[in-house]
Design an enzyme around this catalytic site. Sequence first.
Site, PDB file in Angstrom:
ATOM      1  N   CYS A   2       0.849  -1.190   0.000  1.00  0.00           N
ATOM      2  CA  CYS A   2       0.000   0.000   0.000  1.00  0.00           C
ATOM      3  C   CYS A   2       0.890   1.248   0.000  1.00  0.00           C
ATOM      4  CB  CYS A   2      -0.940   0.104   1.183  1.00  0.00           C
ATOM      5  SG  CYS A   2      -2.060  -1.261   1.361  1.00  0.00           S
ATOM      6  N   ARG A  27       4.000  -0.516  -4.730  1.00  0.00           N
ATOM      7  CA  ARG A  27       3.730  -0.944  -3.354  1.00  0.00           C
ATOM      8  C   ARG A  27       2.368  -1.612  -3.206  1.00  0.00           C
ATOM      9  NH1 ARG A  27       7.243   0.150   0.985  1.00  0.00           N
ATOM     10  NH2 ARG A  27       9.039   0.994  -0.068  1.00  0.00           N
ATOM     11  N   TRP A  74      -3.063  -2.543  -1.457  1.00  0.00           N
ATOM     12  CA  TRP A  74      -2.826  -3.983  -1.579  1.00  0.00           C
ATOM     13  C   TRP A  74      -3.726  -4.599  -0.532  1.00  0.00           C
ATOM     14  CZ3 TRP A  74      -1.162  -8.114   1.403  1.00  0.00           C
ATOM     15  CH2 TRP A  74      -0.757  -9.260   0.691  1.00  0.00           C
ATOM     16  N   ASN A 100      -2.089   2.502   5.899  1.00  0.00           N
ATOM     17  CA  ASN A 100      -1.297   1.296   5.596  1.00  0.00           C
ATOM     18  C   ASN A 100      -1.162   0.507   6.889  1.00  0.00           C
ATOM     19  OD1 ASN A 100      -0.869   2.304   3.085  1.00  0.00           O
ATOM     20  ND2 ASN A 100       1.319   2.705   3.339  1.00  0.00           N
ATOM     21  N   GLY A 101      -1.181  -0.813   6.790  1.00  0.00           N
ATOM     22  CA  GLY A 101      -1.012  -1.636   7.986  1.00  0.00           C
ATOM     23  C   GLY A 101      -2.285  -2.395   8.307  1.00  0.00           C
ATOM     24  N   GLU A 481      16.502 -19.058  -6.192  1.00  0.00           N
ATOM     25  CA  GLU A 481      16.209 -17.686  -6.621  1.00  0.00           C
ATOM     26  C   GLU A 481      15.699 -17.659  -8.068  1.00  0.00           C
ATOM     27  OE1 GLU A 481      15.667 -15.004  -5.283  1.00  0.00           O
ATOM     28  OE2 GLU A 481      16.091 -13.397  -6.701  1.00  0.00           O
ATOM     29  N   LYS A 485      12.090 -16.176  -9.128  1.00  0.00           N
ATOM     30  CA  LYS A 485      11.927 -15.103 -10.121  1.00  0.00           C
ATOM     31  C   LYS A 485      10.927 -15.520 -11.188  1.00  0.00           C
ATOM     32  CE  LYS A 485      13.133 -12.397  -8.474  1.00  0.00           C
ATOM     33  NZ  LYS A 485      13.839 -12.238  -7.239  1.00  0.00           N
ATOM     34  N   GLU A 488       7.200 -15.810  -9.771  1.00  0.00           N
ATOM     35  CA  GLU A 488       6.502 -14.606  -9.333  1.00  0.00           C
ATOM     36  C   GLU A 488       6.134 -13.672 -10.479  1.00  0.00           C
ATOM     37  OE1 GLU A 488       8.610 -11.865  -6.725  1.00  0.00           O
ATOM     38  OE2 GLU A 488      10.509 -12.512  -7.550  1.00  0.00           O
ATOM     39  N   HIS A 504      15.227 -37.724  -5.078  1.00  0.00           N
ATOM     40  CA  HIS A 504      14.441 -38.142  -3.917  1.00  0.00           C
ATOM     41  C   HIS A 504      12.968 -37.763  -4.066  1.00  0.00           C
ATOM     42  CE1 HIS A 504      18.116 -39.382  -1.966  1.00  0.00           C
ATOM     43  NE2 HIS A 504      18.647 -38.249  -2.395  1.00  0.00           N
ATOM     44  N   LYS A 603       5.601  -4.663  -3.574  1.00  0.00           N
ATOM     45  CA  LYS A 603       6.939  -4.475  -3.023  1.00  0.00           C
ATOM     46  C   LYS A 603       6.800  -4.192  -1.535  1.00  0.00           C
ATOM     47  CE  LYS A 603      11.279  -3.859  -4.436  1.00  0.00           C
ATOM     48  NZ  LYS A 603      11.915  -5.043  -5.042  1.00  0.00           N
TER      49      LYS A 603
HETATM   50  C1  F6R Z   1      11.180 -11.565  -4.628  1.00  0.00           C
HETATM   51  C2  F6R Z   1      11.003 -10.509  -3.651  1.00  0.00           C
HETATM   52  C3  F6R Z   1      10.608 -10.874  -2.268  1.00  0.00           C
HETATM   53  C4  F6R Z   1      11.456 -10.085  -1.260  1.00  0.00           C
HETATM   54  C5  F6R Z   1      10.978 -10.355   0.166  1.00  0.00           C
HETATM   55  C6  F6R Z   1      11.828  -9.641   1.181  1.00  0.00           C
HETATM   56  O1  F6R Z   1      11.577 -11.051  -5.840  1.00  0.00           O
HETATM   57  O2  F6R Z   1      11.168  -9.356  -3.935  1.00  0.00           O
HETATM   58  O3  F6R Z   1      10.742 -12.243  -2.051  1.00  0.00           O
HETATM   59  O4  F6R Z   1      12.790 -10.448  -1.411  1.00  0.00           O
HETATM   60  O5  F6R Z   1       9.650  -9.930   0.289  1.00  0.00           O
HETATM   61  O6  F6R Z   1      11.824  -8.261   0.977  1.00  0.00           O
HETATM   62  P1  F6R Z   1      12.885  -7.320   1.638  1.00  0.00           P
HETATM   63  O7  F6R Z   1      14.208  -7.638   1.069  1.00  0.00           O
HETATM   64  O8  F6R Z   1      12.440  -5.930   1.299  1.00  0.00           O
HETATM   65  O9  F6R Z   1      12.842  -7.586   3.123  1.00  0.00           O
END
Ligand code: F6R
Length: 608
Positions: A2, A27, A74, A100-101, A481, A485, A488, A504, A603
């Site tokens: 948010c 966000r 969000w 937010n929250g 990772e 990627k 997501e 396994h 984010k």
């Molecule tokens: C994946 C991604 C998330 C963040 C996770 C932690 O691409 O962006 O998995 O890595 O939410 O976020 P931070 O690093 O901001 O604590």
Amino acid sequence: MCGIVAYTGHKACTRILLEGLKRLEYRGYDSAGMAMVQEGVLAVRRAAGRISALEQLIGEDPLEGVTGIAHTRWATHGAPTKKNAHPHLDDTGRIGLVHNGIIENYTALKTWLQSQGKSFRSETDSEVLVNLISHFYQGNLVDAVQKALGEVKGTYGIAVVSADHPNTIVAARKGSPLLLGVGENEYVVASDASAIVEHTTSAVYLDDGEMVEITPEGFRTLTLDNNLVSKELENIEFSLQQIELDGYEHFMLKEIFEQPVSVQNTLRGRVDLEAGQAILGGLQNVAGQLSKAKRIIITACGTAWHAGLVGEFLLEHLARIPTEVEYASEFRYRNPIIEPGTVVIAISQSGETADTLAALREAKQRGALALGIVNVVGSTIARETNAGVYLHCGPEIGVASTKAFSSQLVMLALLAIELGRQRSLDQQQARELLGHLSGIPGKIEKVLAQSDQIRQVAQLYLQREHWLFLGRGYNYPVALEGALKLKEISYSHAEGLPAAEMKHGPIALINEGMPTVFIATSGSQYEKVLSNIEEVRARGGKILAVATENNAQIHKHVDHVFTIPEIPEPLSPLLTVVPLQLLAYHTAVGRDCAVDKPRNLAKSVTVE
Ligand code: F6R
């Protein structure tokens, strides 16, 4: 998660708020809204969907004013509908709020407010909060906000306006970031500096339990129990250009391509090649404690957790310190054992991730030395650690983390070298590693040059719904990772595993044409990885391999090869991750997905 932006000053602010929302859209982007005092009443516009829907609505039904609040959402409580979008008004329509929250006790508060005659239109916890403020309101907005927040359990960053005080914004925070951009007779409140930097680079960062009352004439900061606090003006360290697309189609691509520079920025001033030392100024005041560390626990989420896994290899290999990596969400509820000599390192790009923050607090409370590896300057995690280092990789806007990951790896390598020098690593070994680290930016360039080839390969597998990513040792976390990627942003199902684990169970998934990505770079486990490749090939799977550039023989075993330059194994994840970032990116674009705003994601995950 948010975004909040609010403005008071002397300019018509509809456009300012809309532009601010666009900067915050990463966000959260399932609904948006704006409220302003117009001719003595609060006028509100809300729309489900992206900011563009709100923009269109305001185009058809304009809002005008010099003081307003806005929000991009969000969803947590209630579906992403127009009705649940912020701003929310109290039932008199005289007070408006963006939030937010999460208000954890909102059900009990709602029942009580209903018994007091308040009525509700949405399913949100935020509407409960604005009605609570309204309940306490007797002409003094600051007083009403303080009294309401005194009743609330949970987290919040809020901005409140009232029709009775047309030029006033009251904002407060607990557990959700908020800062005040300070211009000349104009002020912008935002949950993120990127909505402010266009107007001013001077800012006041609110701490938990603080609030601010703002008018175009000035502002005053207070605690929630009404004591004045004086706050320093701080400088926002990034520029507008850093948060613009700069000719790229997506922020994710821009950020992947920025890595030679962002890695360089993380390294800047931190390598003393001559002495074979890493210089981590942010850890200076805890150097004594750190040198006596007996055990390290790294805690993080998502991509940062993957960086932590590489960190475990680095710290155990180079510094011989027992290291564990914990999901932050698990660590905090696990009654963790913290003994004297335990160091807890929280890794976070945003510095606001709720679970990582809670894990850090838990660690501190149990007496650990709590360190942070954080990107966003002034973020909550950065402020709450005993000491820490910033990544300085610049703002990361793409929801999928890329350049922050490589910078986290750089930082962990520097830390492992530094701690290693106090223990098992000799000067020459450190010099060599630091020399190779300094050469990483140029090597990343060479990997990036394969972007077009990777795009062509991605085209061949766009219809595939299942992928495996496999690696060993240092590159097992990179496999995780790569899978994260891909899933997501392209919504293809992908699983990352240590390559040997495939036998396994997951090997059952492999059928004709299923793509499996192997990290098969030269190193201690190359031969073993080759055996795993054969196992997949024997079952008709298609193999995409990341290999070292001088390995001509690999072509005989796999369908597609992406190469990285020679690099010592401990630093190889810095290169091997790049083709996987590009593969995910090109797959997502080819599948027509919203790369920078994947569905259901946002984010910075500031809710648990
Ligand atoms: C994946 C991604 C998330 C963040 C996770 C932690 O691409 O962006 O998995 O890595 O939410 O976020 P931070 O690093 O901001 O604590």
